[in-house]
Every structure is written in structure tokens, then in C-alpha cells.
Design a protein around this motif. Structure first.
Motif, PDB file in Angstrom:
ATOM      1  N   TYR A  53     -10.372  -0.751  -8.073  1.00  0.00           N
ATOM      2  CA  TYR A  53      -9.203  -0.742  -7.833  1.00  0.00           C
ATOM      3  C   TYR A  53      -8.541   0.702  -7.619  1.00  0.00           C
ATOM      4  N   VAL A  54      -8.037   1.176  -6.335  1.00  0.00           N
ATOM      5  CA  VAL A  54      -7.581   2.455  -6.094  1.00  0.00           C
ATOM      6  C   VAL A  54      -6.217   2.840  -6.042  1.00  0.00           C
ATOM      7  N   HIS A  55      -5.854   3.690  -6.778  1.00  0.00           N
ATOM      8  CA  HIS A  55      -4.362   4.252  -6.828  1.00  0.00           C
ATOM      9  C   HIS A  55      -4.147   5.237  -5.618  1.00  0.00           C
ATOM     10  N   THR A  56      -4.151   4.851  -4.387  1.00  0.00           N
ATOM     11  CA  THR A  56      -3.693   5.721  -3.311  1.00  0.00           C
ATOM     12  C   THR A  56      -2.458   6.345  -3.362  1.00  0.00           C
ATOM     13  N   PRO A  57      -2.406   7.671  -3.005  1.00  0.00           N
ATOM     14  CA  PRO A  57      -1.121   8.263  -3.114  1.00  0.00           C
ATOM     15  C   PRO A  57       0.320   7.751  -2.581  1.00  0.00           C
ATOM     16  N   LEU A  58       1.426   7.643  -3.158  1.00  0.00           N
ATOM     17  CA  LEU A  58       2.658   7.367  -2.525  1.00  0.00           C
ATOM     18  C   LEU A  58       3.276   8.503  -1.927  1.00  0.00           C
TER      19      LEU A  58
END
Lengths: 462, 462
Positions: B156-161
Motif C-alpha cells: 500500500y503506497v501513499h502517493t502524494p496529494l
């Protein structure tokens, strides 16, 4: 194409002994003699890679031998268990297809790179051992959080990111717009006409989902949020980022004591899950990043968290044989150096509760003493404040009075205040910064290394 | 305080027969005679509430009798199983504590309210049966998605907003700023000096995490994102919102056929999990919102999804005995009416693949025919396009050529293009709009009713 994840191989190699498998991934290193060679290969599905043995019966033996780190290959071969070796198995290649050979231009060579350098190539750093470990723990911890709350009957609520109300104050929020900066519509008085913007008014991206979360807690009793959060702080420290992820649970019919029970249970559940599911990553970080990490996490599982009033903490700090940079004072805030001392003093996590009302937010429940609010911060060894929560003021008249005292514009949050008229009840919630948890779980000491693409002042690459 | 969730009571009432329990929640209705009464109570942890029986031995009998819908109470009493009744058990109250009595001002009365009215009180609508069902399915489906990917080895990757690069084009993105609109710093030529902004340049909130997701797929093989996404579309339809949640998996060493396998398996897994965990909610929605909902979802589980080329779909549409609003044309797009027809034609979900290159994005893999790209849309009965994906162009020279042809500024995405030089490989990914999935799972036909606090043009309340 059909291939097997290297993670699966590490779980099932005993059954696959002597069988043909296909794996694909990126080369860490190649070393070879005239007739055979070894490839250290990983596909990033797990921490440990595999050793591939290839020899000169392969028609492309020369090409394989010349491959640089970072090159991608697809290997078919026989899995052979090697109980006498360091690695439990290896692959004897019958074919190695070169997907893409990197050139010397490739920035990640087989040597030590500083974290500062790796931040500059954020799009490649997940390929390093350090970030392979950190970002897997991040992913597993995120799932552990969802698992804990879902299994305990909480509703996951996607509170809005775009908002016109916010609990942290609009001066700390980014403004958003669809207007063109060099062609702004104007009012007759020369100010910008925000009614021409997409939402017909100034909108922001949020610093907290708490207010919206409370609305759902007063419908579904137990809810949590897990999403990105934004602050405009122009601060370049190891612990500040302008974009980070937060978990904000909110629980109806729950007082401050119940809240601390939940915080403690949740944290232990997440730490336990990570220890169980990322043993190799934890061992690597323990060895190379933060000595004692495993022991710290294991100790947390069996410790009973201390619960102590803010006023008592101040007394302990004042009596401490320490020359403080910031003098601990009755009614005052608690600095980083104090947080550190107090977790060491009690030898474990500490809930500091019942804070002076003047340094806390308007929505916190005023205690009968009229001086403190039912707020609680959880301090953990090595990471400082991990969670901040409070019982919320559930009385309509009292919260309105607090708004007035603290200069909060009631008209902007009338719906939120209305929750106190329509089936209000004792309720509490807390926020946990996810990056701070990741730092605690991995031992990395800079927030920039806990999030895939960090955003800090003057720094928004990629 | 100690209480038991009503959800737990519904699971364990058989063991609790005759025992004392404490529950707390909100009143749906009260009806009473002179000496006893019934309260329909729910705490929102489950769809079904409980019936509470109270009588005039309680000192506050009169006060309880007068309570309005929405009032919050805490009930202690004996749980009594009632196998002969509609409800499986009831609670005989020995004490009813009134937490907060609502007045007639409370907007939710025991009568039918339109969804349009409920949107205006978005902070209270989760208390209704409809939104209790919809938002629980939303929460359970979100967890089912995490569960599927985590159990199948995805990171699970939190890509930037916040971003300065985006795959959807910056004219569709919200600009963010910390500058004051009425006091903007200017360059000598009169334009706004964006170097004075927090990031030193114009930043946006993102419309997709795909590009960043690809960087992680080329390190960890299998990744997914799940986060909010923003589009500035000034469009007031039932399917558009300016803020929505997306899931974007990206997989290395995965071609278009593999991708369709994953999409199909993932969707079946999520639908199966929701059917298993939300039976009461699905039954309610089937009865009151979308007749046939359960049958549609159950049928999906056992169906084999059709896979067909875009060109073949056009032929079927052209041969169809239908007067189209939009004429289906070779090389052209597929309209809502066509999507509907084609899922009915095949009686289930349809993958439409290999689309004309001119109507698709620059990063999609060009097929050997030079005319089509390896893109695929999944169309499902009743909801149209649910997922859109493609094999990505993995060849550096070819993707650069496509950028040039389509006027994409290569310098803004140099790091993304570099991924094709540093261990590139066949890889594919897709995006699924989470609200569209929620609409499919619940049968609600307006995106505003699938998300807690919808944001649409001119509409950013709460």
C-alpha cells in the motif's frame, strides 16, 4: 506472462525443491567467473532476495555477466534447496531474459548512499534495503490499523479533504482555487471575487477530519478516519511535513478513561501485527538504523501505560535533577526535552491528561475544576507525542461559551455546534499522525524518510 | 462507562438471555400507553436496532415517554429473547438515563425524507436507514479492498496529494497556495511571483497517483494506492464530484491479459466480502432502493467476464437495432448508452480492450498495429465504466515519441520517463473510482449519496 513472487518462494521453497519456477525482478549485483556467475535478485515483494546461478551454457551468458545493478530480468530455472548455505534456496537458471539493462547513469550503485542523497532520487529509493523495509512496515502498519478498527466494529469514514470549515484554523490551511492567478476576477473594491471560484467561495484543504468525524460518531457510535492532512507550517525540522496521513477515531458514549483504554489497545495491536508480519524488516532496522528497536517494540506490548495528570508531570519535571532549556511551569506546555524525560522516568509510554485549558482547543471538555480540560497526549519512548485526544465538550451552552472566550466564529461551525442539540452525548476522540507511528516503528528519525514523496517548504519535487 | 454495542447484542443475544446489559444510542421512535412503552433504539453500529420496553416503575417514566426522535439515551436492563416475535430479543429497562433530549427543531422526523433534503443536512443523514446502509457498505468495501491487496502481496503506497507533476494535465487540477489573494507578490512584469509561495512554485492537488505508483511498482512489483483525488470539472451530473477516492494498483511484469485477471479477481473478492458482511444492508437496499441488487451482485460472482476488442464492440453497436443518440464509429469513443447496451448484450461485465490510440493517454502501450493501445475499460451492468487501465509504454524512445506527438512536456516528467531507462519492464495498472464502486454495490444512483460530504460545483458545505 506467469511468474512467482519472490515472497511466495520464501514461504514455499521447501515444497518447490527441484521444481521449475519463473521469477522477475531487479539485479542488486552480479559476480561471475569465466563459466558461471551469481545474481543477487529481488522483486521487492519481500525483504530478502534470491540468489540466481547462471552458467555459460546460456547463449546470452556474456550479456548477463555485464548487467549493472538495477537492470530488470526474467529468470526461469530450477529451485534448489540449500540447507547448508546462508540462503535457504537458490535458482539454477535455464534462461535469463534481459528486460532492460541499466547504464552507468543509474544513480543507485552497490555502495552506501546517504539518506540525504536518496531523498533527491525519491522515485528510485524504494529499491534500497532501507526503504524496502520502511515502506513495507508503513504498508503493513496501515493495514493493521484498518484491521483493528474494522474488527472492533468501527465505521471507516472518508471525511472531506476540501472544506470550508476546519478545526485547526484557516490560517494553517492551504487555499485551493481554480481561478487563474494572473487573471483574477475582481470586486468593485478591488478585492478578489471568490464567488467566481468553483465552489463560489474560498475553500481549503483540510488539517483535520475531526469535526466531520464527530458527526458520524453521533450516528454510528464508533468511527475512524485514515487519510491525508495538510498544514502550511513553514518549518524545516525533522518532524514537520506539509502533507501527512492521520488516523482520527471518534467514539460516542466514551469518556477520557475509555479513550485511553482504546488508544493503548490499538497501539499494542498495531505493534504486535507489525512484529509478527515484518520480522526481517525489524531485524534489519534494529541492526542498521536504530539499535534496540525490536526490544523497544516488544517491551511496549507487555507494558501497562502510565496515566498521570499534567499538573503531576510538571511537579516531577520541576523536581528533576536536570538543567532544562525550557523551565517546566504550572499551566504551561510540555517541551520535547520534558517528553523524553517523562517516558524515561516511567520506563514506558505515558498518558499525560487533564491539561490547562488555555493551551488547548475550544472543543475540549472543561473539567469541574474550571481550569483544566479532559485532554490526553500519549508520549512514547523515542518518539515523543504519538497521539493527542480529548473528551469533547458535549454541552451546547458550554461549547458556545468556550468559542466566545477563544474567539472562534460560531457561525462557521453552526452545524458542528448543533450536534450538541440533536442527541448529544459524552464522546471522545484522538488523532494519531501516521508518519510519527512509522518513525516509531522503524526507528528512522526524519519524517522525510517515513513517507514516499515528502512535501516540505520549498520542496515539492516529483 | 461500560456499554455493549448493539451489533454485539445481535451476534450474542442467545448467550445473553436473561442477563443485564447496558446499551446507549439514539431513539428512532417512542410509543407508550399509561403504564408502559416501547423505544426503537439504535446506536448505528449495525443496521437493526433494538426494542426497549420501559414501564412506569421508572421514576422518569413521563420524561422518557415525551422523548423525540434523535434523543440520546443510556439504557440498562435485562435482555430477553423473544423467539416468537419479529425481533429476536428485546431489553426490559431497569433504568433509562436521558443524555440529551432533542426538541421539535430536530430535522429528522419519523417520516420519509427525500435524498435531496437529506443532502442539505449531510451532518445528520448518517442517522437514517438509507445512509446507515450505504456508509456501512462503503466502509466494509474499503476494508475488503485493502484485504484483497494485502493478502495478495501488494504494497500500500501513499502517493502524494500535493504535486507539481500530474498524469491528467494541470488544467484539471486545483491550484493550492499559502499566498493571500488580496495581497499577491508580483514580478516586475506584473505577473504573480510564485517563488514566494510555500513550495517556491505553483503546486496542485492531484488527479491521480499513477505516475508515482509506477515508480513503486518498479521497485516492489505489486503496489496499490487508495486515497482521495481531485478534479476541477465544472459539471453537475449524477456521476461527477470534485473530490472522490480512487484505488490505483500498478503491477510490474504484468501485461494486459494479466491485468484483466487481477481486475476480475479483485472485484469478485470485494463483492463477495460485502455480500457476506452486509446481508441486512443489501436486503434493505434491494427492497427500497434498487430492486434486484442482490441478484445482480450474486450473479457477478459466478460470471466469467467477457473480453472483447474495442473494434468488435463498435461492430456490435453498429449492427444493433437501436436508434443511438451518439453514432458508434470506428476509432471513436463509447458513450453511456453504448456501455449499457454492451453489458446487456453479454449479460454481465465486459472488458473492452485495445482502444484507438488517439482518444487515450500518452503513457499507454502502443500495440503492434500502430493504431491501438493496450488499454482496457471494465463495464459493469447498471454502473457503466468501473475501472480503466492499461499496459504502460515501457520503452523509453517510444514513450518520448508519444509525448512529442501529444504535446506532453517531457521536462516536467523526466523522472517518470527515466523509469524506462532504469530497469524498465512490461507493467500495467488500473484505476477504480471508489464512489462508482459504492454506487454499484448499493444501487444509489447519485454520487452525492455515496460519499459522506460531497463536493460539487458551488457546493462545499460543512
Amino acid at each position: 506472462m506467469k511468474k512467482t513472487d519472490i515472497k511466495i518462494l520464501h514461504k514455499t521453497y521447501a515444497q518447490l525443491d527441484g521444481k521449475e519456477v519463473t521469477v522477475a525482478g531487479w539485479i542488486k549485483s552480479v559476480r561471475n567467473s569465466k563459466t558461471f556467475g551469481f545474481i543477487d535478485l529481488n522483486d521487492g515483494t519481500t525483504f530478502a532476495g534470491v540468489q540466481v546461478i547462471f552458467n555459460d551454457t546460456l547463449s546470452n551468458y556474456e550479456d548477463i555477466s555485464k548487467l549493472n545493478a538495477g537492470s530488470s530480468i526474467i529468470v526461469t530455472g530450477k529451485l534448489v534447496c540449500t540447507p547448508e548455505m546462508k540462503q535457504p534456496f537458490e535458482i539454477h537458471a535455464s534462461a535469463v531474459e534481459i528486460a532492460n539493462a541499466t547504464t552507468d547513469e543509474y544513480p543507485l550503485q552497490k555502495k552506501h548512499h546517504s539518506v540525504e542523497f536518496l531523498r533527491e532520487i525519491a522515485y528510485l529509493r524504494p529499491r534500497t534495503n532501507l526503504f524496502n523495509a520502511v515502506f513495507r512496515i508503513r504498508s503493513v502498519a496501515a493495514f493493521a490499523i484498518h484491521k483493528y478498527f474494522q474488527e472492533n466494529g468501527y465505521l471507516y469514514v472518508h471525511t472531506p479533504l476540501i472544506t470550508t470549515t476546519d478545526c485547526e484554523g484557516s490560517d494553517q490551511m492551504f487555499k485551493i482555487t481554480t481561478l487563474k492567478f494572473n487573471d483574477l476576477p475582481k470586486n468593485p473594491d478591488g478585492t478578489v471575487d471568490m464567488t467566481k471560484d468553483l465552489f463560489g467561495k474560498q475553500a481549503y484543504i483540510t488539517g483535520s477530519g475531526q469535526l466531520h468525524g464527530e458527526a458520524f460518531a453521533l450516528a454510528n457510535s464508533k468511527i475512524y478516519t485514515f487519510g491525508p492532512t495538510f498544514r502550511t507550517e513553514n518549518s524545516n525540522t525533522k518532524t514537520h511535513a506539509n502533507e501527512f496521513w492521520m488516523i482520527e477515531p471518534e467514539i460516542a458514549f466514551c469518556d477520557l478513561e475509555n479513550l485511553m483504554d482504546i488508544e493503548e489497545e490499538m497501539l499494542k495491536s498495531v505493534v504486535g501485527y507489525v512484529l509478527e508480519n515484518c520480522p526481517t524488516e525489524i531485524n534489519f532496522l534494529d541492526k542498521f538504523v536504530a539499535n534496540g528497536l525490536r526490544e523497544k517494540l516488544e517491551k511496549l506490548l507487555s507494558s501497562k501505560f502510565t496515566r498521570i495528570d499534567h499538573a503531576e508531570v510538571i511537579k516531577i519535571l520541576q523536581a528533576a535533577p536536570v538543567k532544562w532549556e525550557f523551565r517546566p511551569e504550572e499551566g504551561g506546555d510540555i517541551a520535547k526535552e520534558h517528553e523524553k524525560y517523562i517516558t524515561e522516568y516511567f520506563g514506558g509510554p505515558v498518558f499525560i491528561k487533564n491539561w490547562p485549558k488555555d493551551i488547548k482547543a475550544y472543543y475540549m471538555k472543561l473539567n469541574p475544576d474550571g481550569k483544566t480540560v479532559a485532554a490526553v497526549d500519549l508520549e512514547v519512548p523515542g518518539a515523543g507525542e504519538l497521539m493527542g485526544g480529548s473528551q469533547r465538550e458535549e454541552d451546547y451552552a458550554k461549547i458556545c461559551k468556550r468559542c466566545d472566550e477563544m474567539g472562534v466564529d460560531k457561525s462557521a461551525i453552526d452545524w458542528y455546534l448543533n450536534l450538541r442539540k440533536f442527541g448529544s452525548c459524552v464522546h471522545s476522540g484522538f488523532g494519531m499522525g501516521f508518519e510519527r507511528l512509522v518513525m516509531y516503528l522503524t526507528g528512522v528519525d526524519n519524517i522525510r524518510d517515513s513517507i514516499p514523496f515528502p512535501r516540505t517548504p520549498k520542496n515539492c519535487e516529483y
